[in-house]
Design a protein around this motif. Structure first.
Motif, PDB file in Angstrom:
ATOM      1  N   ILE A  36      33.716  38.954  39.956  1.00  0.00           N
ATOM      2  CA  ILE A  36      34.848  39.144  40.873  1.00  0.00           C
ATOM      3  C   ILE A  36      35.269  40.618  40.870  1.00  0.00           C
ATOM      4  CG2 ILE A  36      37.246  38.494  41.370  1.00  0.00           C
ATOM      5  CD1 ILE A  36      35.584  36.065  41.603  1.00  0.00           C
ATOM      6  N   ASP A  37      35.318  41.236  42.065  1.00  0.00           N
ATOM      7  CA  ASP A  37      35.867  42.586  42.231  1.00  0.00           C
ATOM      8  C   ASP A  37      37.000  42.502  43.232  1.00  0.00           C
ATOM      9  OD1 ASP A  37      34.251  44.530  40.681  1.00  0.00           O
ATOM     10  OD2 ASP A  37      32.604  43.591  41.828  1.00  0.00           O
ATOM     11  N   LEU A  38      38.185  42.935  42.837  1.00  0.00           N
ATOM     12  CA  LEU A  38      39.319  42.804  43.753  1.00  0.00           C
ATOM     13  C   LEU A  38      40.389  43.811  43.387  1.00  0.00           C
ATOM     14  CD1 LEU A  38      40.474  41.073  46.084  1.00  0.00           C
ATOM     15  CD2 LEU A  38      41.562  39.647  44.364  1.00  0.00           C
ATOM     16  N   ASN A  39      41.005  44.392  44.429  1.00  0.00           N
ATOM     17  CA  ASN A  39      42.145  45.289  44.250  1.00  0.00           C
ATOM     18  C   ASN A  39      43.316  44.776  45.061  1.00  0.00           C
ATOM     19  OD1 ASN A  39      42.043  47.715  42.648  1.00  0.00           O
ATOM     20  ND2 ASN A  39      40.175  48.179  43.803  1.00  0.00           N
ATOM     21  N   ILE A  40      44.462  44.697  44.440  1.00  0.00           N
ATOM     22  CA  ILE A  40      45.646  44.277  45.187  1.00  0.00           C
ATOM     23  C   ILE A  40      46.694  45.363  45.034  1.00  0.00           C
ATOM     24  CG2 ILE A  40      47.470  42.562  45.364  1.00  0.00           C
ATOM     25  CD1 ILE A  40      45.469  40.491  44.367  1.00  0.00           C
ATOM     26  N   GLY A  41      47.128  45.932  46.192  1.00  0.00           N
ATOM     27  CA  GLY A  41      48.095  47.025  46.157  1.00  0.00           C
ATOM     28  C   GLY A  41      49.520  46.512  46.180  1.00  0.00           C
ATOM     29  N   ALA A  42      50.452  47.398  45.861  1.00  0.00           N
ATOM     30  CA  ALA A  42      51.859  47.018  45.829  1.00  0.00           C
ATOM     31  C   ALA A  42      52.320  46.602  47.223  1.00  0.00           C
ATOM     32  CB  ALA A  42      52.703  48.175  45.329  1.00  0.00           C
ATOM     33  N   GLY A  43      53.114  45.526  47.288  1.00  0.00           N
ATOM     34  CA  GLY A  43      53.694  45.089  48.548  1.00  0.00           C
ATOM     35  C   GLY A  43      52.758  44.263  49.407  1.00  0.00           C
ATOM     36  N   GLU A  44      51.551  44.011  48.942  1.00  0.00           N
ATOM     37  CA  GLU A  44      50.628  43.201  49.725  1.00  0.00           C
ATOM     38  C   GLU A  44      50.930  41.716  49.569  1.00  0.00           C
ATOM     39  OE1 GLU A  44      46.314  44.181  50.612  1.00  0.00           O
ATOM     40  OE2 GLU A  44      46.572  45.021  48.605  1.00  0.00           O
ATOM     41  N   PHE A  45      50.487  40.940  50.561  1.00  0.00           N
ATOM     42  CA  PHE A  45      50.544  39.482  50.459  1.00  0.00           C
ATOM     43  C   PHE A  45      49.106  38.985  50.555  1.00  0.00           C
ATOM     44  CE2 PHE A  45      53.550  35.801  51.180  1.00  0.00           C
ATOM     45  CZ  PHE A  45      52.600  34.843  50.933  1.00  0.00           C
ATOM     46  N   VAL A  46      48.558  38.599  49.420  1.00  0.00           N
ATOM     47  CA  VAL A  46      47.135  38.253  49.363  1.00  0.00           C
ATOM     48  C   VAL A  46      46.977  36.749  49.160  1.00  0.00           C
ATOM     49  CG1 VAL A  46      44.977  38.623  48.129  1.00  0.00           C
ATOM     50  CG2 VAL A  46      46.599  40.503  48.395  1.00  0.00           C
ATOM     51  N   SER A  47      46.134  36.136  49.996  1.00  0.00           N
ATOM     52  CA  SER A  47      45.852  34.700  49.819  1.00  0.00           C
ATOM     53  C   SER A  47      44.458  34.505  49.271  1.00  0.00           C
ATOM     54  CB  SER A  47      45.962  33.973  51.166  1.00  0.00           C
ATOM     55  OG  SER A  47      47.300  33.828  51.527  1.00  0.00           O
ATOM     56  N   PHE A  48      44.327  33.570  48.331  1.00  0.00           N
ATOM     57  CA  PHE A  48      43.014  33.104  47.886  1.00  0.00           C
ATOM     58  C   PHE A  48      42.775  31.771  48.577  1.00  0.00           C
ATOM     59  CE2 PHE A  48      43.598  35.090  43.372  1.00  0.00           C
ATOM     60  CZ  PHE A  48      43.519  36.366  43.932  1.00  0.00           C
ATOM     61  N   ILE A  49      41.660  31.689  49.327  1.00  0.00           N
ATOM     62  CA  ILE A  49      41.378  30.413  49.982  1.00  0.00           C
ATOM     63  C   ILE A  49      39.949  30.003  49.677  1.00  0.00           C
ATOM     64  CG2 ILE A  49      40.682  31.497  52.177  1.00  0.00           C
ATOM     65  CD1 ILE A  49      42.067  29.060  53.562  1.00  0.00           C
ATOM     66  N   GLY A  50      39.729  28.714  49.583  1.00  0.00           N
ATOM     67  CA  GLY A  50      38.386  28.219  49.309  1.00  0.00           C
ATOM     68  C   GLY A  50      38.445  26.743  49.018  1.00  0.00           C
ATOM     69  N   PRO A  51      37.279  26.082  49.023  1.00  0.00           N
ATOM     70  CA  PRO A  51      37.261  24.649  48.728  1.00  0.00           C
ATOM     71  C   PRO A  51      37.616  24.398  47.265  1.00  0.00           C
ATOM     72  CG  PRO A  51      35.034  25.493  48.840  1.00  0.00           C
ATOM     73  CD  PRO A  51      35.932  26.627  49.223  1.00  0.00           C
ATOM     74  N   SER A  52      37.903  23.160  46.909  1.00  0.00           N
ATOM     75  CA  SER A  52      38.252  22.882  45.523  1.00  0.00           C
ATOM     76  C   SER A  52      37.037  23.155  44.632  1.00  0.00           C
ATOM     77  CB  SER A  52      38.730  21.447  45.360  1.00  0.00           C
ATOM     78  OG  SER A  52      37.886  20.563  46.049  1.00  0.00           O
ATOM     79  N   GLY A  53      37.286  23.731  43.472  1.00  0.00           N
ATOM     80  CA  GLY A  53      36.196  24.064  42.571  1.00  0.00           C
ATOM     81  C   GLY A  53      35.687  25.479  42.759  1.00  0.00           C
ATOM     82  N   CYS A  54      36.323  26.259  43.674  1.00  0.00           N
ATOM     83  CA  CYS A  54      35.834  27.606  43.915  1.00  0.00           C
ATOM     84  C   CYS A  54      36.454  28.604  42.939  1.00  0.00           C
ATOM     85  CB  CYS A  54      36.129  28.039  45.338  1.00  0.00           C
ATOM     86  SG  CYS A  54      37.878  28.325  45.634  1.00  0.00           S
ATOM     87  N   GLY A  55      37.425  28.157  42.153  1.00  0.00           N
ATOM     88  CA  GLY A  55      37.989  29.027  41.136  1.00  0.00           C
ATOM     89  C   GLY A  55      39.199  29.822  41.588  1.00  0.00           C
ATOM     90  N   LYS A  56      39.797  29.448  42.751  1.00  0.00           N
ATOM     91  CA  LYS A  56      40.937  30.235  43.226  1.00  0.00           C
ATOM     92  C   LYS A  56      42.145  30.111  42.305  1.00  0.00           C
ATOM     93  CE  LYS A  56      42.160  26.690  46.729  1.00  0.00           C
ATOM     94  NZ  LYS A  56      41.238  25.613  46.277  1.00  0.00           N
ATOM     95  N   THR A  57      42.399  28.888  41.830  1.00  0.00           N
ATOM     96  CA  THR A  57      43.508  28.711  40.895  1.00  0.00           C
ATOM     97  C   THR A  57      43.189  29.361  39.557  1.00  0.00           C
ATOM     98  OG1 THR A  57      44.282  26.699  41.947  1.00  0.00           O
ATOM     99  CG2 THR A  57      44.842  26.975  39.638  1.00  0.00           C
ATOM    100  N   THR A  58      41.911  29.258  39.138  1.00  0.00           N
ATOM    101  CA  THR A  58      41.510  29.869  37.867  1.00  0.00           C
ATOM    102  C   THR A  58      41.723  31.383  37.908  1.00  0.00           C
ATOM    103  OG1 THR A  58      39.832  28.156  37.698  1.00  0.00           O
ATOM    104  CG2 THR A  58      39.640  30.010  36.187  1.00  0.00           C
TER     105      THR A  58
END
Lengths: 268, 375
Positions: A36-58
């Protein structure tokens, strides 16, 4: 774990590089997250979406230091997730409201403040302010079981915001609510985000929800859990529910759907 | 009118009418029975006058309830008076009238439970009247059966005899109560529940103790009380401390197990929540896990309230100074003073019920939020 050099974008809040997480189970290793490579900047609203088991909650739980990664690096506010948690850097909203039934709504919202040792006056002031923020003023003395599911979840958002963290982590907070309530809460959440200037990371499995709320949509796919696509949402920050009928909205939603479909390496 | 009500009221009416042809008392001079007993005659006439319109539906609701209660109690008084004048001589007519009176009492309670009073006071009165009526009629039927059949005192004394014994020996009963309940039960209960609770906290905190201590606690709870009690007497002497020790052994384990279960009652999300606040062990325990465990802890407190009394009384069978409820029961049985035994049992039952009731009351205040309480 080494903090990432935060040289790149404007005030990067979360930096994730080559992150992986493998659960050892009786049936052999399960690759919950991989590369996983990801950058989240200040003030952003980022959604993780994917089917169950894709690890978004993890992935969200790794950011919150509720799970430990087995490889790669991650930094939250320039610290390790563990340090960030001890510094109370984020508020976490769970799938269920998880309010304590023996506490009134106001006492529930004051719970983190009590734990963090705020004074009584400060607690009362913050509870009042945050209940107003989520439109719950007047329900201070009610108990959670006297409130609807939507109101309970709003109270849990107020609780997460009570100690004023810069980062709000939300794990399918509206998943258990009906669509009308969900639309209403989405709209309120956008307003709240505009008002408070927080960075929000939001896990969902609803495409309209992700597109409506986010500035950035991260599409994940399963086996192993990995990022398939990162979409910068071109919609204006100031948006109402009717934006969902526009061609631009549908275009973004289409790209998300395509990503979800392509990421499915299996048919069922 | 339900089928049961219909059958019962028909039966009562028929029996009341037929009863006047049967003899009431089996003594030579009283074979005419009914006509020699004017009060009972009035009672029977009244019950026919109430039952007939009730059966046909002319009389119903609160008025039916009042009429049935009044007449059934009048019948009870007449029957009790008759039978105490001629103990052991009750005949068929007498039992027929007992049946009528009891049926009317049943019907009155049924009417009562059908009433829906608007005011909270009325609701509370109805809720209180139903168990009260049950209790009173249990005593009435007990008295009638024992005196009417002439049951020997040693087998079962009449409630009136037990009552007389309660009135005539309050000093002895109070001394016994103080020795057994106020000393052995309450102190043993506090120590047993308190230590069970503290050990549960310890077991929860130190994992290896869970594996070591829980089986031992289990073993202790499986010890037979009649084996433990004499040993406790040898260790702690004849007086109340040995009884309190038995109570501690009996109450410790239910509290331990329930508290350990209760401490595990919080689910994953609740724990994660406290984790995100970086709450320490003490904060998590006090603010989340203990409140969550309260329903379980009160379960143990309720179970133990009755266990403690049983333990203390039984323990006194194995050596005690000449005071205490268990001592009283065991010696008075030997002297055939059964009314004293029953008086002691009555005191124990009353004390045990009140104790249990008190714990339940506190539970309702503490766990007001639990679905089983908030209703």
């Amino acid at each position: 774990m080494q903090p990432q050099p935060a040289d790149s974008a404007a005030r990067s809040v979360i930096d994730i590089a080559k992150l992986s997480l493998t659960f050892e189970t009786g049936d052999g290793p399960v690759h919950a997250l991989s590369d996983i490579d990801l950058n989240i900047g200040a003030g952003e609203f980022v959604s993780f979406i994917g089917p169950s088991g894709c690890g978004k909650t993890t992935l969200l739980r790794v950011i919150a230091d509720l799970e430990a990664p087995t490889g790669g690096t991650i930094s939250v506010n320039g610290m390790s997730p563990h340090e960030a948690r001890l510094a109370r850097a984020y508020g976490y909203v769970f799938q269920a409201a998880a309010l304590y039934p023996w506490r009134t709504i106001a006492e529930n919202i004051a719970l983190p403040l009590e734990i963090m040792g705020h004074s009584r006056e400060d607690r009362e002031e913050r509870v009042r302010r945050n209940m107003e923020l989520v439109d719950l003023d007047g329900f201070e003395r009610k108990y959670p079981w006297q409130l609807s599911g939507g109101m309970q979840q709003r109270a849990s958002i107020a609780r997460a915001l009570s100690f004023d963290p810069d980062l709000l982590l939300m794990d399918e907070p509206f998943g258990a609510l009906d669509e009308i309530v969900r639309d209403h809460l989405n709209e309120q959440l956008l307003k709240l985000w505009a008002k408070t200037d927080k960075t929000v990371v939001f896990v969902t499995h609803s495409i309209p929800e992700a597109v409506f709320l986010s500035t950035k949509i991260v599409v994940l796919c399963p086996r192993p859990g990995r990022i398939y696509d990162i979409i910068d949402n071109p919609l204006p920050r100031d948006r109402g529910l009717d934006i969902r009928e526009t061609a631009e909205f549908l275009k973004v939603a289409h790209r998300v759907r395509e990503g979800l479909r392509a990421g499915h390496s299996y048919d069922d | 009118m339900s089928p049961v009500t219909r059958i019962l009221s028909t039966l009562a009416l028929v029996v009341a009418l037929m009863g006047s042809m049967l003899t009431v008392i089996e003594t030579p001079i009283m074979t005419l029975g009914l006509f020699a007993l004017p009060v009972l005659l009035v009672g029977v006439l009244l019950s026919i006058l109430v039952l007939a319109p009730y059966r046909t539906g002319l009389l119903s609701g609160a008025r039916a309830c009042a009429a049935l209660t009044g007449v059934s109690l009048l019948m009870a008084v007449a029957l009790l008076g008759t039978v105490s004048t001629y103990p052991g001589a009750a005949s068929h007519g007498f039992w027929a009238y007992v049946l009528v009176a009891w049926a009317m009492a049943w019907l009155s309670v049924e009417e009562l439970s059908g009433l829906m009073p608007q005011s909270p006071l009325g609701q509370r009165l109805v809720a209180l009247a139903i168990p009260l009526s049950f209790g009173v009629w249990l005593l009435i039927l007990w008295q009638l059966a024992v005196v009417g059949f002439g049951v020997p005192r040693v087998l079962l004394p009449a409630p009136s005899e037990i009552w007389l014994r309660l009135l005539s020996s309050p000093q002895i009963l109070w001394e016994d109560f103080r020795q057994t309940f106020l000393k052995a039960v309450l102190i043993g209960y506090a120590l047993g529940c308190g230590s069970g609770f503290l050990v549960a906290i310890l077991v929860d905190r130190v994992p290896f103790l869970r594996r070591g201590l829980l089986p031992i606690g289990n073993l202790v709870s499986a010890l037979p009380i009649i084996g433990v009690a004499p040993i406790m007497v040898m260790w702690f002497g004849f007086d109340w401390p040995s009884k309190a020790a038995v109570v501690v052994i009996m109450t410790f384990f239910p509290m331990l197990v329930n508290t350990v279960t209760g401490l595990a009652a919080a689910d994953r999300i609740q724990h994660d929540l406290m984790h995100t606040y970086a709450a320490n062990y003490r904060q998590t325990l006090l603010k989340m896990r203990l409140p969550m465990a309260m329903p379980f802890i009160f379960n143990a407190l309720k179970i133990n309230s009755t266990l403690a009394l049983i333990g203390a009384i039984v323990a006194e069978f194995f050596g005690t100074p000449i005071v205490g409820m268990g001592f009283r029961i065991s010696t008075e049985v030997g002297r055939m003073n059964v009314d004293m035994v029953w008086a002691s049992i009555a005191v124990a039952a009353l004390a045990g019920s009140l104790f249990y009731g008190l714990v339940t009351l506190i539970e309702r205040v503490v766990t007001f939020w639990h679905p089983s309480v908030r209703g």
